[in-house]
Scaffold this motif. Structure first.
Motif, short mmCIF file in Angstrom:
data_model
loop_
_atom_site.label_atom_id
_atom_site.label_comp_id
_atom_site.label_asym_id
_atom_site.label_seq_id
_atom_site.Cartn_x
_atom_site.Cartn_y
_atom_site.Cartn_z
N ASN A 141 0.87 -1.18 0.00
CA ASN A 141 0.00 0.00 0.00
C ASN A 141 0.91 1.23 0.00
OD1 ASN A 141 0.65 0.75 2.80
ND2 ASN A 141 -0.60 -1.03 3.36
N ASP A 142 0.30 2.41 -0.05
CA ASP A 142 1.07 3.65 -0.08
C ASP A 142 1.10 4.34 1.28
OD1 ASP A 142 1.49 3.20 -2.76
OD2 ASP A 142 0.07 4.70 -3.46
N GLN A 143 0.73 3.64 2.34
CA GLN A 143 0.73 4.22 3.68
C GLN A 143 2.16 4.37 4.20
OE1 GLN A 143 -1.64 1.66 6.13
NE2 GLN A 143 -3.53 2.13 5.04
N GLY A 144 2.37 5.38 5.05
CA GLY A 144 3.68 5.56 5.68
C GLY A 144 4.73 6.03 4.71
N ARG A 145 5.96 5.59 4.95
CA ARG A 145 7.10 5.99 4.12
C ARG A 145 8.03 4.80 3.92
NH1 ARG A 145 7.98 11.28 3.29
NH2 ARG A 145 10.23 11.25 3.42
#
Length: 170
Positions: A61-65
């Protein structure tokens, strides 16, 4: 006269002491977080710096870094960012992330994590198995532990060295 243990100020000062003690306990994690301040350029006075472009793929997913660390030796490999030559976080978009680190030419071990909750570390479950994604230069097969430093090293040369790291989720 000891104001902390007698008189009308005793309860206030004792509570203040508890607050100070609590602040001192919290200072440890804060200090560690300050050590995680991104450092994208190696401290190498008098040396020519080369660009190491790390392209990480396979994010769930694209959550966080994304978090990248570059090590010049096995000392601290692969999670002690304070011992890394350079480290830093970079944004994730469309399940990919790219960052460029500046380092002198040489041989380096590279590790990348998907820091989904942005706490600057690879979270693990009670068995020690990573709950977040991770990957290494050369994309070695990972079983129960991180690969050796030698397995995950790349030769960086100027002006630019590009590598791709595919993330793994256990």
């Amino acid at each position: 006269m000891n104001f902390a243990t007698s008189g009308r100020w005793a309860p206030v000062l004792q509570k203040s002491g508890m607050v100070v003690a609590a602040m001192m306990l919290l200072a440890g994690p804060l200090r560690a977080q300050q050590e995680d301040t991104p450092r994208l350029t190696a401290n190498a006075p008098g040396k020519t710096l080369c660009a190491l472009q790390i392209h990480a793929t396979g994010f769930r997913n694209d959550q966080g870094r994304a978090g990248g660390t570059v090590f010049a030796s096995s000392d601290g490999w692969s999670e002690a960012t304070a011992k890394a030559v350079v480290h830093g976080g970079f944004p994730i978009a469309n399940h990919e992330a790219t960052e460029v680190f500046q380092v002198p030419a040489g041989k380096y071990g590279v590790a990348v994590i998907h820091d989904e909750n942005s706490n600057h570390k690879l979270d693990r479950n009670f068995l020690g198995i990573p709950k977040e994604g991770f990957g290494f230069a050369n994309n070695p097969k990972v079983l129960l532990t991180a690969p050796s430093f030698e397995t995950a090293t790349v030769q960086v040369s100027c002006p630019l060295t590009r590598i791709e790291v595919r993330l793994i989720y256990k």
